[in-house]
Design a protein around this motif. Structure first.
Motif, short mmCIF file in Angstrom:
data_model
loop_
_atom_site.label_atom_id
_atom_site.label_comp_id
_atom_site.label_asym_id
_atom_site.label_seq_id
_atom_site.Cartn_x
_atom_site.Cartn_y
_atom_site.Cartn_z
N GLN A 62 -12.66 -57.42 23.14
CA GLN A 62 -11.58 -58.34 22.82
C GLN A 62 -11.75 -59.64 23.60
O GLN A 62 -11.55 -60.73 23.06
CB GLN A 62 -10.24 -57.69 23.14
N THR A 66 -12.53 -63.61 22.07
CA THR A 66 -11.66 -64.76 22.29
C THR A 66 -12.33 -65.89 23.05
O THR A 66 -11.80 -66.99 23.10
CB THR A 66 -10.38 -64.34 23.04
N THR A 67 -13.49 -65.65 23.67
CA THR A 67 -14.19 -66.70 24.40
C THR A 67 -15.50 -67.03 23.71
O THR A 67 -16.00 -66.26 22.89
CB THR A 67 -14.48 -66.28 25.85
#
Length: 83
Positions: A62, A66-67
């Motif tokens: 996760q 997101t990065t």
């Protein structure tokens, strides 16, 4: 009329569609059943080592999603500078 393949196709479509819809309504859980499932799942809060590893892996995935930093090239932990 029973020799018409389009008529037979429509009848089969309606028959299987109706059975699918009926099974969907028959197997749909109600709110009480969902609450019971949630209550029984939250009772076992102690995770096994395998479950902890899976949870850590999912957390890493996760974070990677997101990065923009690749998962295989982690940032060094000690070299963080606060400005």
């Amino acid at each position: 009329m029973s020799g018409n393949p389009y008529f037979k196709s429509v009848l089969w479509l309606l028959g299987f569609g109706g059975m699918g819809y009926g099974l969907m309504l028959l197997t749909e859980p109600n709110a009480e059943k969902i609450d019971r499932i949630k209550a029984s799942a939250s009772g076992s809060t102690k995770l096994s080592a395998d479950d902890q590893k899976k949870a850590l892996f999912m957390k890493k995935l996760q974070e990677a999603a997101t990065t923009s930093t690749p998962l295989y090239r982690p940032q060094p932990q000690g070299n963080k500078t606060d400005s």
